[in-house]
Design a protein around this motif. Structure first.
Motif, mmCIF file in Angstrom:
data_model
loop_
_atom_site.group_PDB
_atom_site.id
_atom_site.type_symbol
_atom_site.label_atom_id
_atom_site.label_comp_id
_atom_site.label_asym_id
_atom_site.label_seq_id
_atom_site.Cartn_x
_atom_site.Cartn_y
_atom_site.Cartn_z
ATOM 1 N N PHE A 27 1.312 0.140 0.730
ATOM 2 C CA PHE A 27 0.260 -0.603 0.037
ATOM 3 C C PHE A 27 -1.023 0.232 -0.063
ATOM 4 C CE2 PHE A 27 2.015 -5.132 1.094
ATOM 5 C CZ PHE A 27 3.013 -4.932 0.149
ATOM 6 N N ASP A 28 -1.345 0.990 1.005
ATOM 7 C CA ASP A 28 -2.521 1.870 0.961
ATOM 8 C C ASP A 28 -2.348 2.956 -0.094
ATOM 9 O OD1 ASP A 28 -4.030 0.577 2.906
ATOM 10 O OD2 ASP A 28 -3.160 1.748 4.552
ATOM 11 N N PHE A 29 -1.132 3.463 -0.194
ATOM 12 C CA PHE A 29 -0.825 4.496 -1.184
ATOM 13 C C PHE A 29 -1.013 3.944 -2.606
ATOM 14 C CE2 PHE A 29 2.113 6.802 -3.962
ATOM 15 C CZ PHE A 29 1.758 8.122 -3.682
ATOM 16 N N ILE A 30 -0.560 2.716 -2.823
ATOM 17 C CA ILE A 30 -0.771 2.072 -4.130
ATOM 18 C C ILE A 30 -2.253 1.959 -4.416
ATOM 19 C CG2 ILE A 30 -0.527 -0.104 -5.417
ATOM 20 C CD1 ILE A 30 2.147 -0.537 -3.938
ATOM 21 N N ASP A 31 -3.028 1.526 -3.418
ATOM 22 C CA ASP A 31 -4.462 1.334 -3.585
ATOM 23 C C ASP A 31 -5.161 2.637 -3.977
ATOM 24 O OD1 ASP A 31 -7.005 -0.146 -3.234
ATOM 25 O OD2 ASP A 31 -7.279 1.266 -1.571
ATOM 26 N N LYS A 32 -4.779 3.734 -3.339
ATOM 27 C CA LYS A 32 -5.438 5.016 -3.579
ATOM 28 C C LYS A 32 -5.055 5.625 -4.928
ATOM 29 C CE LYS A 32 -6.211 6.488 1.216
ATOM 30 N NZ LYS A 32 -5.949 5.188 1.849
ATOM 31 N N ASN A 33 -3.890 5.265 -5.442
ATOM 32 C CA ASN A 33 -3.391 5.935 -6.640
ATOM 33 C C ASN A 33 -3.509 5.126 -7.936
ATOM 34 O OD1 ASN A 33 -1.877 8.690 -5.967
ATOM 35 N ND2 ASN A 33 -1.609 7.297 -4.230
ATOM 36 N N MET A 34 -3.771 3.847 -7.839
ATOM 37 C CA MET A 34 -3.775 3.046 -9.063
ATOM 38 C C MET A 34 -5.071 3.182 -9.861
ATOM 39 S SD MET A 34 -4.186 -0.890 -7.722
ATOM 40 C CE MET A 34 -4.368 -1.519 -9.384
ATOM 41 N N ASP A 56 -6.473 -10.247 -0.022
ATOM 42 C CA ASP A 56 -7.802 -10.734 0.354
ATOM 43 C C ASP A 56 -8.816 -9.629 0.606
ATOM 44 O OD1 ASP A 56 -6.770 -13.243 0.198
ATOM 45 O OD2 ASP A 56 -6.705 -13.627 2.348
ATOM 46 N N THR A 57 -8.342 -8.440 0.972
ATOM 47 C CA THR A 57 -9.274 -7.379 1.386
ATOM 48 C C THR A 57 -9.146 -6.119 0.533
ATOM 49 O OG1 THR A 57 -7.705 -6.636 3.093
ATOM 50 C CG2 THR A 57 -9.376 -8.244 3.768
ATOM 51 N N VAL A 58 -8.121 -5.336 0.782
ATOM 52 C CA VAL A 58 -7.995 -4.009 0.167
ATOM 53 C C VAL A 58 -7.937 -4.066 -1.352
ATOM 54 C CG1 VAL A 58 -6.598 -1.891 0.099
ATOM 55 C CG2 VAL A 58 -6.830 -3.166 2.247
ATOM 56 N N TRP A 59 -7.194 -5.048 -1.891
ATOM 57 C CA TRP A 59 -6.981 -5.108 -3.341
ATOM 58 C C TRP A 59 -7.905 -6.087 -4.059
ATOM 59 C CZ3 TRP A 59 -1.005 -5.836 -2.497
ATOM 60 C CH2 TRP A 59 -0.432 -4.590 -2.193
ATOM 61 N N LYS A 60 -8.836 -6.670 -3.356
ATOM 62 C CA LYS A 60 -9.582 -7.789 -3.945
ATOM 63 C C LYS A 60 -10.370 -7.402 -5.192
ATOM 64 C CE LYS A 60 -13.666 -7.480 -0.942
ATOM 65 N NZ LYS A 60 -14.516 -8.243 0.022
ATOM 66 N N ASN A 61 -10.731 -6.112 -5.325
ATOM 67 C CA ASN A 61 -11.473 -5.670 -6.505
ATOM 68 C C ASN A 61 -10.617 -4.835 -7.447
ATOM 69 O OD1 ASN A 61 -13.968 -6.845 -5.654
ATOM 70 N ND2 ASN A 61 -14.208 -5.159 -4.194
ATOM 71 N N LEU A 112 12.116 -1.251 2.784
ATOM 72 C CA LEU A 112 10.868 -0.479 2.779
ATOM 73 C C LEU A 112 11.098 0.897 2.153
ATOM 74 C CD1 LEU A 112 7.928 0.052 3.550
ATOM 75 C CD2 LEU A 112 8.739 0.703 5.843
ATOM 76 N N GLU A 113 12.202 1.536 2.535
ATOM 77 C CA GLU A 113 12.532 2.867 2.020
ATOM 78 C C GLU A 113 12.748 2.830 0.497
ATOM 79 O OE1 GLU A 113 16.175 6.126 2.508
ATOM 80 O OE2 GLU A 113 15.920 4.523 4.000
ATOM 81 N N LEU A 114 13.514 1.840 0.032
ATOM 82 C CA LEU A 114 13.812 1.746 -1.400
ATOM 83 C C LEU A 114 12.569 1.363 -2.206
ATOM 84 C CD1 LEU A 114 17.278 -0.051 -1.151
ATOM 85 C CD2 LEU A 114 16.866 2.341 -1.760
ATOM 86 N N PHE A 115 11.750 0.472 -1.648
ATOM 87 C CA PHE A 115 10.502 0.086 -2.311
ATOM 88 C C PHE A 115 9.572 1.292 -2.421
ATOM 89 C CE2 PHE A 115 6.084 -1.637 -1.736
ATOM 90 C CZ PHE A 115 5.963 -2.179 -3.003
ATOM 91 N N SER A 116 9.487 2.065 -1.353
ATOM 92 C CA SER A 116 8.645 3.261 -1.352
ATOM 93 C C SER A 116 9.052 4.220 -2.460
ATOM 94 C CB SER A 116 8.735 3.969 0.008
ATOM 95 O OG SER A 116 8.344 3.115 1.050
ATOM 96 N N LYS A 117 10.349 4.354 -2.667
ATOM 97 C CA LYS A 117 10.851 5.249 -3.706
ATOM 98 C C LYS A 117 10.395 4.788 -5.091
ATOM 99 C CE LYS A 117 15.042 7.593 -5.300
ATOM 100 N NZ LYS A 117 14.583 7.594 -6.692
ATOM 101 N N GLN A 118 10.411 3.472 -5.318
ATOM 102 C CA GLN A 118 9.948 2.939 -6.607
ATOM 103 C C GLN A 118 8.469 3.237 -6.817
ATOM 104 O OE1 GLN A 118 12.992 2.381 -8.085
ATOM 105 N NE2 GLN A 118 12.055 0.602 -9.052
ATOM 106 N N VAL A 119 7.694 3.120 -5.741
ATOM 107 C CA VAL A 119 6.259 3.393 -5.822
ATOM 108 C C VAL A 119 6.015 4.872 -6.135
ATOM 109 C CG1 VAL A 119 4.088 3.415 -4.530
ATOM 110 C CG2 VAL A 119 5.672 1.484 -4.281
ATOM 111 N N LEU A 120 6.736 5.747 -5.436
ATOM 112 C CA LEU A 120 6.587 7.184 -5.653
ATOM 113 C C LEU A 120 7.014 7.596 -7.059
ATOM 114 C CD1 LEU A 120 7.830 8.524 -2.191
ATOM 115 C CD2 LEU A 120 5.558 8.881 -3.175
#
Length: 472
Positions: A88-95, A126-131, A61-69
């Motif tokens: 995942f919420d951070f990805i949604d808000k920033n993409m 199914d929900t957050v990223w569906k659109n 989780l820590e290493l994945f987060s770093k890639q996202v940041l």
């Protein structure tokens, strides 16, 4: 230089070009080139690429987060996420509205230690990223995990994927592209010692001879393939002793469950468990007699990886010599003289591929739907005139279920021309196939060509091919 994989790249392009949320799964045995394929595909595309490791849930989780940041907030160090949902919420808000690729490579390393990961991923798809214009690529080398936990009906992700790619070894034609300046004979040997595995092919230096490459990779202490089989088994199995013994037996020609169990002194269920795992990681396959695929008694276990076959055939006997730095002498004296013999089964595999490839497009006057091998027994007369039975096999048997026709073939990777007797033996053995198939072609594949006798043979049912023929 990226080689081959045209179909896979086309599939990924089609997946990417479609707008909206999407998911594809890429899986296949280790060293096959999955990460290289993905890296080629994501060039010039906005991507989060994370490769999971065996470090547990929290560290992944820590290493994945770093890639996202690093993608959205490069240089920021003091941000952390306590849950995968937070990332995942951070990805949604920033993409935003941009098209984004999210790659999780070696997914099983993470998901095996985090039971909720796949369910959380499913919820966000199914929900957050569906659109969202998000393309998710899940990749893994553990075939059994990818098939059971990601692709099966029991997976939380079932029904979410747009496509899937099971990446296989290169066929002999694509493998040849790694060594374009080699002779066809050396291209075939290159395919034989690497098994078409992308990583091993990439280690071949085409500026050097095939002999120099074999010595450098296998017969030196620091050679990449000198310890490769042991490394591969250690990555997949906690105790490699029994697995090593099983592979050793298969490599030496003991191909049935009861024979292997007897040879290594283990119970059949124990051996079968390890065989199933070896199959799941792509090192062993079940070989069935093509006309009797439901006959469990006609099942053989063979090495799917020809590099493993080469290693087990030659390296264990040479270890002490290699350890004292004399591996090249061993290769020249003990291996090179019988290299053509090793190549026999490899050449058969190449010929079966060639036959299927050409049979599908009607090259032989019928629609070929399957190619394999056949084995059984035949009755023959001995020198005293007495009848006896002997085991026989046919290297290439291609079937047309549509036309009820069969092609039979014999393959010889030898520096000896095929003669009349080999042709007559093939014709005779073709009569052993089930009567519902009419043998319409007899195909001979030869490294060294044919004797003058064939010049007078005017049989349209006979096809004479050489190594050069199957590389055209």
């Amino acid at each position: 230089m990226f080689i081959g994989r045209e179909r896979e790249l086309a599939s990924l392009k089609e997946f990417y070009d479609k707008d909206g949320i999407g998911m594809t799964v890429i899986y296949g045995r280790r060293r096959i080139g999955k990460s290289t394929l993905i890296a080629e595909f994501i060039k010039d595309k906005k991507t989060i690429f994370y490769t999971a490791t065996k470090v547990g849930k929290n560290r992944n989780l820590e290493l994945f987060s770093k890639q996202v940041l690093d993608l959205f907030m490069p240089g920021v160090e003091d941000v952390s996420f306590n849950t995968i949902e937070a990332v995942f919420d951070f990805i949604d808000k920033n993409m935003g509205n941009d098209k984004l690729i999210l790659v999780i490579d070696e997914l099983p390393y993470w998901a095996e230690k985090d039971d909720a990961l796949l369910s959380v991923l499913q919820k966000y798809i199914d929900t957050v990223w569906k659109n969202k214009n998000l393309k998710i690529i899940l990749c893994g080398s553990a075939l059994s995990f990818m098939e059971k936990k990601v692709l099966s009906e029991k997976s939380p992700l079932f029904g979410r994927r747009d496509s899937q790619i099971k990446l296989e070894v290169f066929d002999y034609l694509d493998a040849a592209k790694f060594v374009p300046n080699y002779s066809n004979e050396d291209k075939a040997i290159c395919y034989g010692i690497t098994g078409g595995v992308a990583k091993y092919l990439s280690m071949i230096d085409s500026r050097k001879s095939i002999d120099e490459n074999i010595v450098r990779l296998f017969f030196k202490k620091d050679g990449y393939l000198y310890d490769e089989t042991r490394n591969m088994l250690m990555q997949e199995f906690s105790d490699i002793t029994i697995v090593n013994n099983i592979v050793e037996q298969i490599a030496s020609g003991n191909n049935t469950l009861n024979t292997i169990a007897a040879k290594i002194g283990e119970k059949e269920p124990t051996v079968l468990y390890s065989l199933d795992k070896l199959i799941s990681v792509g090192l062993v396959e079940k070989k069935k007699c093509i006309t009797e695929e439901k006959n469990k008694k006609k099942t053989q276990y063979v090495l799917k990886d020809y590099m493993f076959k080469f290693w087990y055939e030659f390296i264990p006997k040479a270890t002490s010599v290699i350890e004292i730095g004399q591996g090249e002498i061993y290769y020249q004296k003990a291996v090179k003289p019988i290299l053509h013999s090793f190549m026999g089964t490899v050449f058969e595999d190449m010929c079966r591929y060639y036959t299927l490839k050409n049979g599908i497009i009607g090259e032989y006057g019928c629609f070929i739907t399957s190619v394999g091998t056949w084995w059984g027994v035949e009755n023959i007369k001995d020198k005293q005139g007495n009848m006896r039975t002997q085991s026989v096999d046919i290297d290439v048997v291609a079937l047309s279920e549509v036309d009820k026709k069969a092609l039979v073939g014999e393959c010889k990777f030898k520096n000896e021309k095929i003669d009349k007797s080999i042709y007559e033996t093939l014709v005779s053995r073709g009569k052993l196939l089930p009567a519902k198939y009419k043998v319409s072609k007899y195909i001979l594949f030869s490294l060294a060509g044919y004797t003058d006798w064939f010049e007078s043979l005017s049989d349209e049912e006979v096809v004479l091919l050489t190594l050069d023929s199957i590389y055209k």
